[in-house]
Design an enzyme around this catalytic site. Structure first.
Site, PDB file in Angstrom:
ATOM      1  N   GLU A  62       0.838  -1.207   0.000  1.00 16.89           N
ATOM      2  CA  GLU A  62       0.000   0.000   0.000  1.00 16.89           C
ATOM      3  C   GLU A  62       0.869   1.253   0.000  1.00 16.89           C
ATOM      4  O   GLU A  62       0.606   2.214  -0.745  1.00 16.89           O
ATOM      5  CB  GLU A  62      -0.907  -0.014   1.231  1.00 16.89           C
ATOM      6  CG  GLU A  62      -1.719   1.247   1.431  1.00 16.89           C
ATOM      7  CD  GLU A  62      -2.223   1.382   2.854  1.00 16.89           C
ATOM      8  OE1 GLU A  62      -2.485   2.521   3.261  1.00 16.89           O
ATOM      9  OE2 GLU A  62      -2.330   0.360   3.562  1.00 16.89           O
ATOM     10  N   ASP A  66       0.800   3.866  -3.080  1.00 22.93           N
ATOM     11  CA  ASP A  66       0.436   5.261  -2.851  1.00 22.93           C
ATOM     12  C   ASP A  66       1.401   6.193  -3.573  1.00 22.93           C
ATOM     13  O   ASP A  66       0.992   7.190  -4.187  1.00 22.93           O
ATOM     14  CB  ASP A  66       0.443   5.543  -1.347  1.00 22.93           C
ATOM     15  CG  ASP A  66       0.194   7.001  -1.030  1.00 22.93           C
ATOM     16  OD1 ASP A  66      -0.939   7.476  -1.253  1.00 22.93           O
ATOM     17  OD2 ASP A  66       1.129   7.683  -0.565  1.00 22.93           O
ATOM     18  N   ASP A 135      -7.190   1.434   0.733  1.00 25.77           N
ATOM     19  CA  ASP A 135      -5.859   0.900   1.045  1.00 25.77           C
ATOM     20  C   ASP A 135      -5.526  -0.313   0.176  1.00 25.77           C
ATOM     21  O   ASP A 135      -4.385  -0.465  -0.290  1.00 25.77           O
ATOM     22  CB  ASP A 135      -5.785   0.506   2.520  1.00 25.77           C
ATOM     23  CG  ASP A 135      -5.842   1.705   3.452  1.00 25.77           C
ATOM     24  OD1 ASP A 135      -5.685   2.841   2.968  1.00 25.77           O
ATOM     25  OD2 ASP A 135      -6.061   1.507   4.663  1.00 25.77           O
ATOM     26  N   GLU A 138      -4.571   0.678  -3.393  1.00 25.66           N
ATOM     27  CA  GLU A 138      -3.177   1.118  -3.459  1.00 25.66           C
ATOM     28  C   GLU A 138      -2.221  -0.072  -3.384  1.00 25.66           C
ATOM     29  O   GLU A 138      -1.182  -0.083  -4.066  1.00 25.66           O
ATOM     30  CB  GLU A 138      -2.891   2.104  -2.331  1.00 25.66           C
ATOM     31  CG  GLU A 138      -3.557   3.452  -2.531  1.00 25.66           C
ATOM     32  CD  GLU A 138      -3.215   4.447  -1.457  1.00 25.66           C
ATOM     33  OE1 GLU A 138      -3.143   5.652  -1.766  1.00 25.66           O
ATOM     34  OE2 GLU A 138      -3.010   4.042  -0.294  1.00 25.66           O
TER      35      GLU A 138
END
Length: 247
Positions: A62, A66, A135, A138
């Site tokens: 994640e 991101d 989450d 990502e």
């Protein structure tokens, strides 16, 4: 010896839960293949990992996803809106890659049904929580980057977010879901929504839960690290419910 046995039991539980769902439709939505070990990791929420012997979870992927998402969208906005000042494109990016924007994408690809969650999260409808959906989205981007590199990950991201990017300027440079919900209610001549919030956990790690009600009926529920974000998530859920019902 018992420690190793517990570890194997956790891995067995992980494989069993993963194999219980056909993940090919998800890969078809993404348009890329992801090798099994990376896909398993990307879909493993910490609640499942913690309940099954502290297995690896998707938080590191994640973190990586991101960064890939932010750069991909930032560069696209830089190219697509050459006359917009930095402050505007920065706010556009923040809106597009927000928890709400990511959760919308997750629902479009039916991601919730593929996430491996612990029993506690399953009981509290974790598959529909914006935070978990965002989450995990990502984490998938992170997995794609690890296997295929930046260009492939960027292409997947820009395809999934194309509509949001193309309409970023038209929609405005930010999305305030409480305001959006209230405008929708006013247009329908409905009363104002009411919010309530509670918090749990130690002072340094509070988790807020907000509930939005309309004429006594719960319309949305959200979680966040502060009251404002929890209310925004609750308002977003309420807005979607209102639009779907056309009440």
């Amino acid at each position: 010896m018992s420690r190793k046995k517990n570890r194997l039991t956790g891995v067995d539980a992980l494989n069993e839960a993963f194999d219980a769902v056909d993940h090919q439709p998800l890969l078809d939505h993404l348009g890329v293949d992801i090798q099994r070990d990376l896909l398993v990791l990307a879909l493993t929420h910490r609640s499942f990992a913690n309940e099954n012997g502290m297995l690896p979870n998707n938080e590191r992927l994640e973190f990586l996803g991101d960064a890939v998402l932010g750069l991909s969208v930032a560069n696209k906005l830089y190219e697509q809106y050459p006359s917009s000042p930095e402050s505007d494109v920065s706010k556009m990016r923040a809106s597009i890659v927000s928890r709400y924007g990511l959760a919308d994408i997750a629902r479009e690809i039916d991601l919730g049904n593929h996430i491996l969650l612990g029993k506690g999260e399953l009981l509290t409808e974790g598959r529909s929580k914006d935070s978990i959906l965002a989450d995990t989205t990502e984490a998938l981007f992170g997995a794609i980057f690890r296997q295929h590199g930046f260009e492939t990950a960027r292409d997947v991201i820009l395809r999934l977010f194309a509509y949001k990017i193309d309409n970023a300027s038209a929609r405005g440079i930010h999305q305030d879901w409480k305001t959006t919900l209230q405008e929708e209610l006013a247009q329908r001549k409905r009363p104002m929504a009411e919010y309530s919030a509670t918090s749990v956990g130690p002072d340094h790690d509070l988790v807020f839960t907000a509930i939005v009600t309309l004429e006594g009926e719960e319309m949305g529920r959200g979680e966040g690290p502060n009251k404002k974000l929890a209310e925004q998530e609750a308002a977003h859920q309420a807005f979607r419910k209102l639009r779907e019902s056309r009440a």
